[in-house]
Design a protein around this motif. Structure first.
Motif, mmCIF file in Angstrom:
data_model
loop_
_atom_site.group_PDB
_atom_site.id
_atom_site.type_symbol
_atom_site.label_atom_id
_atom_site.label_comp_id
_atom_site.label_asym_id
_atom_site.label_seq_id
_atom_site.Cartn_x
_atom_site.Cartn_y
_atom_site.Cartn_z
ATOM 1 N N GLU A 6 121.655 52.983 -28.680
ATOM 2 C CA GLU A 6 120.278 53.281 -28.271
ATOM 3 C C GLU A 6 120.254 54.362 -27.193
ATOM 4 N N THR A 7 121.263 54.358 -26.308
ATOM 5 C CA THR A 7 121.361 55.392 -25.281
ATOM 6 C C THR A 7 121.456 56.767 -25.924
ATOM 7 N N ALA A 8 122.350 56.885 -26.931
ATOM 8 C CA ALA A 8 122.536 58.160 -27.621
ATOM 9 C C ALA A 8 121.242 58.603 -28.304
ATOM 10 N N ARG A 9 120.556 57.649 -28.944
ATOM 11 C CA ARG A 9 119.320 58.003 -29.644
ATOM 12 C C ARG A 9 118.269 58.527 -28.682
ATOM 13 N N ARG A 10 118.104 57.836 -27.533
ATOM 14 C CA ARG A 10 117.091 58.247 -26.571
ATOM 15 C C ARG A 10 117.452 59.583 -25.911
ATOM 16 N N LEU A 11 118.726 59.801 -25.656
ATOM 17 C CA LEU A 11 119.142 61.065 -25.046
ATOM 18 C C LEU A 11 118.908 62.241 -25.983
ATOM 19 N N VAL A 12 119.263 62.062 -27.221
ATOM 20 C CA VAL A 12 119.035 63.133 -28.200
ATOM 21 C C VAL A 12 117.546 63.408 -28.351
ATOM 22 N N GLN A 13 116.742 62.346 -28.334
ATOM 23 C CA GLN A 13 115.293 62.498 -28.423
ATOM 24 C C GLN A 13 114.762 63.262 -27.209
ATOM 25 N N GLU A 42 118.134 52.295 -16.245
ATOM 26 C CA GLU A 42 117.480 53.078 -15.202
ATOM 27 C C GLU A 42 117.833 54.556 -15.304
ATOM 28 N N ILE A 43 119.100 54.835 -15.577
ATOM 29 C CA ILE A 43 119.530 56.233 -15.706
ATOM 30 C C ILE A 43 118.842 56.885 -16.904
ATOM 31 N N LEU A 44 118.805 56.153 -18.004
ATOM 32 C CA LEU A 44 118.185 56.678 -19.221
ATOM 33 C C LEU A 44 116.694 56.910 -19.009
ATOM 34 N N ALA A 45 116.036 55.997 -18.288
ATOM 35 C CA ALA A 45 114.605 56.150 -18.032
ATOM 36 C C ALA A 45 114.326 57.406 -17.214
ATOM 37 N N HIS A 46 115.184 57.695 -16.270
ATOM 38 C CA HIS A 46 115.000 58.900 -15.464
ATOM 39 C C HIS A 46 115.189 60.161 -16.304
ATOM 40 N N LEU A 47 116.235 60.181 -17.128
ATOM 41 C CA LEU A 47 116.524 61.369 -17.925
ATOM 42 C C LEU A 47 115.472 61.616 -18.994
ATOM 43 N N SER A 48 114.935 60.547 -19.557
ATOM 44 C CA SER A 48 113.966 60.691 -20.644
ATOM 45 C C SER A 48 112.533 60.854 -20.145
ATOM 46 N N GLY A 49 112.332 60.750 -18.814
ATOM 47 C CA GLY A 49 110.990 60.920 -18.274
ATOM 48 C C GLY A 49 110.141 59.681 -18.359
ATOM 49 N N GLN A 109 124.773 57.275 -37.877
ATOM 50 C CA GLN A 109 125.365 56.920 -36.596
ATOM 51 C C GLN A 109 126.354 57.989 -36.137
ATOM 52 N N ILE A 110 127.135 58.490 -37.107
ATOM 53 C CA ILE A 110 128.083 59.553 -36.772
ATOM 54 C C ILE A 110 127.328 60.802 -36.327
#
Length: 489
Positions: free
Chosen positions: A78-85, A111-118, A52-53
């Protein structure tokens, strides 16, 4: 750590940005690596794992353009995980490019995460651009140019899913002088207001509008968009206000468009002139509707020119609108106000002098004797009304030929008499007021010429005008019996 948004979570492990900040604060003081930090934090009851760290640190290292999108909605594990991915799959530059193409206002974290992750293929984020203010939309366009998202305004409009003309309008608003836009609250600078300001600058000139804007700022109070526009036109918003309002959509049908007018009830001409204006609107828009309906039914028929039965009526109503009014109540349209007259001087005019009416009022204010002031007002009032109504030009645009025509032709016999000549006696407050009592004699025209020369000489001295068109004009007298022409002066 006071700026860290925990997103409402009670578990530190659920807030990656807070966790990353805490880890960095204790590094080499309370722990030396991520594993040791996880043990010590868990022993303190925070239930944090090493992975997590690691994930929190990776997310907190993302560019500020990305992290800023979550400033209102916060970030969870989950936001952090998806952004890093998304960063690992697409690269940091692509993540930044996508961040520049979304307005986070009103959008959820998902919605923001969906846009950034494609993962937003089923979501149309182009509606965001349609709701943007002009300055926000233009800012996104410029940012897209910087990131090579598009190479032209037309390409940008296609990517955004908006009309090219809307983006052009946004650019025009963004290019308005700062002296103007700084007067407006950000919420008031709409596409409509921006277009109105651009049109106003084209008519009055940027310098004249800038002076009005600075005067508005000195008022120390916030005006409505319509009140501000009236001020920038040189009108006192407390005397008159007109605005267009669209009713909301109901049952899938667009709402109607309403015109609201707020008039000074003490103006004796208001009611009659407003009734005339409404008559013209009824004719104009009724004619357009009839034309549209006829075009739909007669599309296959041969067009036969027909005389418009409404034309004489419309012409009569428009003529009524052009009836003279005293100088104190005269409100010329912007293109006839004299703000950009062809004879205007380049010098700095006195405070409050921005058009022909204000220039004449400033000049007349120097005369304290009521009788003298009245004589001069009669002459300049007649000339200004003639220039606007008969010649279709502002007072500050008349030339030598106009001056000669006024003195030696029009003043000899003002026509049409129903427009220019007063019947009987009456003050300036009655609707039947007219500027002339009848044709001017040779002596009256000589005195009129002297007063007009004096007025224009003084306006030239004030640097409001460049030249005096009456300087070389002579009064010409034509003998009715012999036809002999005499030059009186």
């Amino acid at each position: 750590m006071s700026n860290v948004n925990t997103g409402g979570s009670n578990n530190l492990g659920d807030d990656p940005l807070a966790l990353a900040a805490l880890y960095r604060a204790g590094l080499n003081l309370k722990w030396h690596n991520k594993s040791e930090a996880a043990r010590r934090l868990t022993s303190a009851g925070l239930r944090v794992r090493r992975d997590q760290i690691q994930q929190a640190l990776a997310a907190s290292a993302l560019p500020t353009e990305v992290l800023a999108l979550f400033s209102d909605v916060g970030m969870v594990r989950e936001t952090a995980r998806r952004l890093v991915q998304a960063k690992n799959e697409n690269g940091v530059s692509e993540l930044v490019r996508r961040a520049a193409l979304i307005d986070p206002t009103g959008k959820s974290r998902t919605e923001i995460l969906a846009h950034l992750s494609g993962a937003d293929r089923a979501i149309d984020f182009r509606d965001t651009y349609k709701k943007d203010s002009p300055l926000a939309l233009y800012g996104r366009y410029v940012e897209g140019l910087r990131l090579n998202t598009w190479a032209s305004m037309r390409e940008a409009s296609e990517v955004m899913g908006i009309a090219h003309s809307r983006l052009v309008s946004a650019a025009a608003v963004a290019e308005l002088p700062r002296d103007l836009t700084s007067v407006l609250p950000a919420t008031c600078l709409t596409f409509e207001m921006g277009q109105a300001l651009a049109d106003l600058i084209a008519v009055r000139g940027g310098e004249a509008v800038r002076k009005e804007a600075l005067a508005v700022k000195r008022l120390g109070r916030q005006l409505s968009p319509q009140g501000l526009l009236a001020r920038l036109m040189g009108l006192d918003d407390s005397q008159f206000l007109a605005k267009v309002r669209r009713a909301p959509e109901r049952h899938g049908r667009p709402g109607g468009i309403f015109v609201e007018l707020h008039l000074d009830a003490s103006d004796v001409d208001s009611k009659s002139r407003l009734e005339t204006l409404i008559a013209c609107l009824n004719v104009e828009f009724g004619k357009r509707l009839a034309t549209a309906n006829n075009a739909a039914s007669d599309a296959d028929s041969i067009a036969v020119p027909r005389e418009d039965p409404l034309r004489p009526y419309l012409a009569e109503q428009e003529q009524r609108l052009n009836m003279p009014v005293p100088l104190s109540r005269l409100s010329a349209p912007p293109h006839l106000s004299g703000a950009t007259g062809s004879n205007r001087g380049a010098g700095k005019s006195p405070l409050g002098v921005h058009d022909d009416r204000s220039a004449l009022e400033h000049w007349l204010s120097a005369y304290e004797n009521p009788a003298t002031k009245c004589r001069y007002q009669n002459e300049v009032e007649r000339l200004m009304l003639w220039a606007i109504i008969a010649k279709g030009k502002p007072l500050s645009s008349i030339d030598v030929a106009d001056a000669n025509e006024y003195i030696n032709k029009f003043a000899v016999d003002p026509r049409p008499r129903s427009v220019w000549v007063m019947k009987g006696q009456g003050s300036r407050d009655v609707p039947t007021w007219r500027p002339f009592r009848g044709p001017l004699s040779d002596e009256s025209r000589r005195k009129a010429l002297e007063r007009l020369r004096k007025c224009f000489d003084d306006l030239v001295s004030l640097e409001y005008l460049v030249a005096n068109p009456f300087q070389t004009v002579k009064v010409v007298s034509v003998s009715k019996s012999s036809g002999k022409v005499d030059i009186l002066n």
